[in-house]
Design a protein around this motif. Sequence first.
Motif, PDB file in Angstrom:
ATOM      1  N   LEU A   1       6.354 -16.680  29.280  1.00 24.44           N
ATOM      2  CA  LEU A   1       5.064 -16.371  28.657  1.00 24.44           C
ATOM      3  C   LEU A   1       5.207 -15.178  27.719  1.00 24.44           C
ATOM      4  O   LEU A   1       4.564 -15.127  26.661  1.00 24.44           O
ATOM      5  N   GLY A   2       6.053 -14.225  28.098  1.00 20.00           N
ATOM      6  CA  GLY A   2       6.310 -13.098  27.207  1.00 20.00           C
ATOM      7  C   GLY A   2       6.928 -13.533  25.898  1.00 20.00           C
ATOM      8  O   GLY A   2       6.588 -13.010  24.826  1.00 20.00           O
TER       9      GLY A   2
ATOM     10  N   GLU B   1       0.246 -20.921  29.811  1.00 20.87           N
ATOM     11  CA  GLU B   1      -0.185 -20.830  31.201  1.00 20.87           C
ATOM     12  C   GLU B   1      -1.703 -20.917  31.345  1.00 20.87           C
ATOM     13  O   GLU B   1      -2.255 -20.662  32.410  1.00 20.87           O
ATOM     14  N   GLY B   2      -2.380 -21.301  30.256  1.00 21.24           N
ATOM     15  CA  GLY B   2      -3.809 -21.544  30.324  1.00 21.24           C
ATOM     16  C   GLY B   2      -4.705 -20.357  30.050  1.00 21.24           C
ATOM     17  O   GLY B   2      -5.933 -20.468  30.188  1.00 21.24           O
ATOM     18  N   ASN B   3      -4.153 -19.226  29.643  1.00 20.25           N
ATOM     19  CA  ASN B   3      -4.973 -18.050  29.347  1.00 20.25           C
ATOM     20  C   ASN B   3      -5.656 -18.209  27.988  1.00 20.25           C
ATOM     21  O   ASN B   3      -4.989 -18.393  26.972  1.00 20.25           O
ATOM     22  N   GLU B   4      -6.974 -18.132  27.986  1.00 25.25           N
ATOM     23  CA  GLU B   4      -7.747 -18.345  26.766  1.00 25.25           C
ATOM     24  C   GLU B   4      -7.594 -17.166  25.798  1.00 25.25           C
ATOM     25  O   GLU B   4      -7.484 -16.017  26.215  1.00 25.25           O
TER      26      GLU B   4
ATOM     27  N   VAL C   1       4.904 -11.039  37.009  1.00 22.10           N
ATOM     28  CA  VAL C   1       5.023 -12.318  37.697  1.00 22.10           C
ATOM     29  C   VAL C   1       4.072 -12.379  38.894  1.00 22.10           C
ATOM     30  O   VAL C   1       3.871 -11.397  39.606  1.00 22.10           O
ATOM     31  N   SER C   2       3.443 -13.531  39.061  1.00 22.37           N
ATOM     32  CA  SER C   2       2.501 -13.742  40.156  1.00 22.37           C
ATOM     33  C   SER C   2       2.456 -15.224  40.497  1.00 22.37           C
ATOM     34  O   SER C   2       2.472 -16.071  39.608  1.00 22.37           O
TER      35      SER C   2
ATOM     36  N   LYS D   1      -1.150 -11.513  34.548  1.00 18.63           N
ATOM     37  CA  LYS D   1      -0.351 -12.191  35.560  1.00 18.63           C
ATOM     38  C   LYS D   1       0.266 -13.447  34.950  1.00 18.63           C
ATOM     39  O   LYS D   1      -0.350 -14.111  34.111  1.00 18.63           O
ATOM     40  N   ALA D   2       1.471 -13.777  35.402  1.00 21.62           N
ATOM     41  CA  ALA D   2       2.170 -14.933  34.836  1.00 21.62           C
ATOM     42  C   ALA D   2       3.038 -15.587  35.901  1.00 21.62           C
ATOM     43  O   ALA D   2       3.670 -14.905  36.707  1.00 21.62           O
TER      44      ALA D   2
END
Length: 245
Positions: free
Chosen positions: A18-19, A113-116, A59-60, A11-12
């Motif tokens: 982000l892509g 976006e904070g994704n580890e 997208v979310s 989700k982004a």
Amino acid sequence: MSTRLVQITMKARDDAALGAFWAKALGWGLASEGPGVTNLEPEGFGYPDPSAVCVDLVVSSEPKTVKNRVHVDLATTSPEHQAELVARLTELGATPVDIGQGDVPFTVLADPEGNEFCVLEPRPIYRDTGPIAAVVVDCADPREMARFWGEATDWTVHEVTDRHASLRSAAGVGPYLEFVRNPDPKTGWNRVHLDVRPYPGADLAAEAARLETLGATRVDLGRADIPWTVLTDPEGNEFCLLTPA
């Protein structure tokens, strides 16, 4: 019949931005199948192929509030490559994060976006995986997860312990799928999930029923307009069963 892991979906808030980050991070091509969806795969790739697990960004508006239970580990070939990759990713917008990892040889970063995700030190086991060494899932019981996913897919189980389990495609190529013991409970829907796809000629309904007999649970989204089936594994992690291809 069986399925195989073909992609992960993330989700982004801004799937295109982000892509773009992940395309540069992995050195992959970037495309879109429609508004709000960005697709990443290696250049010249013939989807689906076990040599790579692709990445879809959808997208979310849902905010990220907890550590992701699913993340990717990136492979490196030398200490110099690891340092160069961390520096390049930081320039692209990644930031160092502390998830309680302590003194470890790998580097934990978060995307814009904070994704580890982790940039691993060189490890011989990942020398031929491509840029993604492994897709890693936090879990309470690696043995049970290896049992379920080993039977759900045609991927080969390589290691099973009380703390860690790993699988890889039956062809012995591409990244690993790993389950790592973590005591933190699952809360809410996973921001990153697995997508599996049956082989051509399979019956989607029959495959969904087979997965349910193995321990999956069907999720009713209340929508009849989507061609895939949403299920959860024995620990409640959502995954999508896509149409055969």
